[in-house]
Scaffold this motif. Structure first.
Motif, short mmCIF file in Angstrom:
data_model
loop_
_atom_site.label_atom_id
_atom_site.label_comp_id
_atom_site.label_asym_id
_atom_site.label_seq_id
_atom_site.Cartn_x
_atom_site.Cartn_y
_atom_site.Cartn_z
N GLY A 110 6.14 -2.81 -1.33
CA GLY A 110 5.36 -1.54 -0.71
C GLY A 110 6.26 -0.54 -1.01
O GLY A 110 7.35 -0.49 -1.77
N CYS A 111 5.62 0.73 -0.95
CA CYS A 111 6.35 2.12 -1.19
C CYS A 111 7.44 2.20 -0.45
O CYS A 111 8.44 2.71 -0.86
CB CYS A 111 5.34 3.01 -0.98
SG CYS A 111 5.94 4.67 -1.16
N TRP A 112 7.36 2.09 0.72
CA TRP A 112 8.46 1.86 1.98
C TRP A 112 9.83 1.35 1.32
O TRP A 112 10.94 1.89 1.46
CB TRP A 112 7.89 1.44 3.09
CG TRP A 112 8.69 2.06 4.43
CD1 TRP A 112 8.24 2.90 5.17
CD2 TRP A 112 9.82 1.53 4.97
NE1 TRP A 112 8.99 3.29 5.99
CE2 TRP A 112 10.04 2.19 6.24
CE3 TRP A 112 10.90 0.73 4.92
CZ2 TRP A 112 11.29 2.16 7.20
CZ3 TRP A 112 11.81 0.27 5.56
CH2 TRP A 112 12.17 1.22 6.76
N TYR A 154 8.01 8.39 7.97
CA TYR A 154 8.52 7.49 6.75
C TYR A 154 10.12 7.76 6.32
O TYR A 154 10.61 6.95 5.42
CB TYR A 154 7.47 8.02 5.74
CG TYR A 154 6.32 7.61 5.78
CD1 TYR A 154 5.85 6.20 5.89
CD2 TYR A 154 5.05 8.37 5.76
CE1 TYR A 154 4.43 5.69 6.09
CE2 TYR A 154 3.78 7.96 6.03
CZ TYR A 154 3.67 6.73 6.07
OH TYR A 154 2.35 6.42 6.30
N LEU A 188 8.12 14.30 -0.02
CA LEU A 188 7.06 13.58 0.59
C LEU A 188 5.74 14.54 -0.15
O LEU A 188 5.27 15.69 0.41
CB LEU A 188 6.77 13.87 1.93
CG LEU A 188 5.57 13.20 2.68
CD1 LEU A 188 5.49 11.56 2.04
CD2 LEU A 188 5.80 13.00 4.36
N TYR A 190 2.46 14.43 0.01
CA TYR A 190 1.32 14.90 1.03
C TYR A 190 1.55 15.99 1.85
O TYR A 190 0.72 16.72 2.21
CB TYR A 190 0.43 13.74 1.70
CG TYR A 190 1.03 13.38 3.05
CD1 TYR A 190 0.99 13.96 3.96
CD2 TYR A 190 1.85 12.27 3.14
CE1 TYR A 190 1.58 13.70 5.22
CE2 TYR A 190 2.44 11.71 4.35
CZ TYR A 190 2.02 12.68 5.47
OH TYR A 190 2.64 12.10 6.62
N ASP A 216 7.79 10.48 -2.70
CA ASP A 216 6.87 9.55 -1.85
C ASP A 216 5.46 9.94 -2.18
O ASP A 216 5.14 10.82 -1.59
CB ASP A 216 7.11 9.35 -0.58
CG ASP A 216 6.27 8.62 0.45
OD1 ASP A 216 5.40 8.09 -0.25
OD2 ASP A 216 6.54 8.55 1.61
N ALA A 218 2.91 7.69 -1.87
CA ALA A 218 2.28 6.33 -1.63
C ALA A 218 0.94 6.11 -1.69
O ALA A 218 0.44 5.25 -2.49
CB ALA A 218 3.04 5.86 -0.01
N SER A 241 2.32 3.09 -3.26
CA SER A 241 2.15 1.93 -3.00
C SER A 241 1.05 1.07 -3.77
O SER A 241 0.39 1.83 -4.66
CB SER A 241 1.15 2.24 -1.46
OG SER A 241 2.06 2.58 -0.45
N LYS A 244 -3.03 0.26 -1.71
CA LYS A 244 -3.91 1.35 -1.14
C LYS A 244 -4.99 1.41 -2.27
O LYS A 244 -5.45 0.37 -2.51
CB LYS A 244 -3.36 2.46 -0.73
CG LYS A 244 -2.47 2.38 0.32
CD LYS A 244 -1.20 3.49 0.64
CE LYS A 244 -0.66 3.14 2.10
NZ LYS A 244 0.34 4.09 2.32
C1 LIG Z 1 1.41 4.03 3.25
C2 LIG Z 1 2.62 5.00 3.05
C3 LIG Z 1 3.92 4.47 3.00
C4 LIG Z 1 4.30 3.13 3.01
O1 LIG Z 1 3.72 2.41 1.91
P1 LIG Z 1 3.63 0.73 1.85
O2 LIG Z 1 3.25 0.47 0.43
O3 LIG Z 1 2.81 0.35 2.88
O4 LIG Z 1 5.19 0.42 2.07
C5 LIG Z 1 4.97 5.55 2.62
N1 LIG Z 1 4.87 6.94 2.58
C6 LIG Z 1 3.43 7.21 2.92
C7 LIG Z 1 3.16 8.73 2.73
C8 LIG Z 1 2.42 6.55 2.99
O5 LIG Z 1 1.10 6.80 3.08
#
Ligand SMILES: *Cc1c(COP(=O)(O)O)cnc(C)c1O
Length: 407
Positions: A110-112, A154, A188, A190, A216, A218, A241, A244
């Motif tokens: 995942g992105c995290w 996050y 970040l 967004y 990020d 994601a 991510s 999604k």
């Molecule tokens: C969904 C999201 C994450 C986490 O991503 P995963 O793929 O669920 O680990 C991190 N940052 C933002 C801004 C997100 O929307």
């Protein structure tokens, strides 16, 4: 010995496909020829797990997205073969890097997890002692600079490595905050419109002070171009991510960027143990599934997909907008989950139904439907996670419930 074909057939009956069943769609039309027969066991059904039409979106709590057949096939097939984990990452990473204009890439959980591992790579480099020592930062840098408006939940991915977040607002703040403990500058995507420092200036500040920058993004495809835009712009690390809008495995994401950092980041990830990332495992199925999803996403007809979203939103809007007091409004968030949203609102004097009552009725109906909570006396929906023809179910059910509550 069981033949490969038989084995595949047997494997394809595993509950992996459970979530696709249940809404009255024949297996063959949803999954093509993955299945020659219906699965023998449907564990979701057996265990009484509620499945639903997802008119909300890629929410983690709702299991986010459904993988296309090609991704599922990749998972099923790779699940029958052994390979060396590092070789899978090497080969897939090289291909992802090319597709996204990065020097290097690796599939993460995942992105995290991309953020944790990317920062770990920045902090430790290839130093074995430092890698085993995290999150104890003795002998390492310990601060990450983040704009105040970007400092949301996050950042916990970053503080997991032991670092402290240093908040800034202006370019002058950054100049003051930079010191010999500064490890990285995080952005970040967004929240870009709410920050005082834009992408380009953030990258320039990082380069000026020789501090790696990470973004990020994601949930920020579509547009597809974002997959390479921030690499082209000069961010040292880009995190996205996989599960999604790209519809890869929900437990996969991508870390891409500078080769030396990605190499260092991988030293904190499985198969290596005794590391901060040992619990962030992705196996060959997810890595290859992620690649398949990425390739398919890049190559799809995005204009056609957008048109189909607009058509679906329009279909639902048409079904409800002539009901007395109902108003509909279509909007598209500029960044993150950039897809049409339909807001449906009503006058509570004319339609005696609260938002939560409508949500509950849709949830308890057959099939069950999930929508987004907005303000009182309104709900929102998205259509990008709907399976074929489900917009008709959503339109009919919302129309039914609104009409039934007319005074
Ligand atoms: C969904 C999201 C994450 C986490 O991503 P995963 O793929 O669920 O680990 C991190 N940052 C933002 C801004 C997100 O929307």
């Amino acid at each position: 010995m069981i033949s490969r074909r038989k084995l595949l057939k047997r494997l394809s009956t595993l509950p992996l496909i459970g979530g696709v069943m249940g809404a009255g769609f024949p297996v063959s039309s949803t999954l093509g020829n993955t299945l020659d027969e219906a699965p023998k066991r449907d564990l979701m059904k057996e265990m009484g797990i509620r499945t639903f039409v997802n008119a909300a979106g890629t929410y983690t709590a709702m299991t986010a997205s459904l993988m296309p057949k090609e991704v599922m096939d990749t998972i099923v097939l790779s699940g029958t073969q052994f390979a060396m984990l590092d070789e899978v990452q090497d080969k897939v990473g090289e291909k992802i890097a090319k597709l996204c204009h990065a020097e290097a890439a690796t599939v993460t959980a995942g992105c995290w997890s991309a953020m944790v591992l990317g920062l770990a790579g920045v902090l430790t480099g290839t130093d074995k002692k430092k890698i085993s020592q995290l999150p104890n930062l003795e002998g390492m840098k310990s601060e990450v600079i983040v704009q105040k408006s970007h400092n949301v939940g996050y950042v916990h991915a970053l503080t997991n490595t032991g670092v402290t977040i240093i908040e800034v607002e202006t370019v002058e703040d950054v100049e003051k905050a930079v010191n010999d403990k500064t490890a990285m500058m995080w952005f970040l995507n967004y929240q870009a419109p709410d920050g005082k420092i834009n992408h380009e200036d953030w990258v320039a500040l990082g380069k000026k002070h020789n501090i790696p920058t990470m973004i990020d993004m994601a949930a920020d495809v579509p547009p597809v171009e974002n997959l390479w835009k921030y690499n082209d712009m000069g961010f040292d690390l880009v995190c996205v991510s996989g599960g999604k809008a790209m519809k890869g495995p929900q437990s996969a994401g991508i870390l891409m960027g500078r080769k030396d950092i990605i190499e260092a980041a991988r030293l904190s990830a499985p198969p290596r143990g005794g590391t901060i990332g040992r619990g962030m495992k992705v196996n060959k199925e997810e890595i290859l599934g992620m690649y398949m999803a990425l390739e398919m996403y890049i190559n799809k007809d995005h204009q056609k997909e957008w048109q189909s979203w607009e058509d679906k939103v329009d279909h639902v809007a048409k079904a409800v907008k002539d009901i007395k007091s109902v108003e509909t409004e279509v909007s598209v968030p500029p960044i993150a989950n950039h897809t049409p949203y339909l807001k449906i609102s009503w006058d509570p004097e004319t339609i005696k139904l609260s938002r939560s009552e409508l949500q509950e009725k849709l949830r308890e109906g057959d099939p069950s439907i999930e929508v987004i909570s907005t303000k009182e006396n309104s709900i929102s929906i998205t259509v990008f996670m709907l399976r074929p023809k489900e917009e008709k179910i959503v339109a009919r059910r919302i129309q039914e419930e609104l009409k039934a509550a007319l005074v």
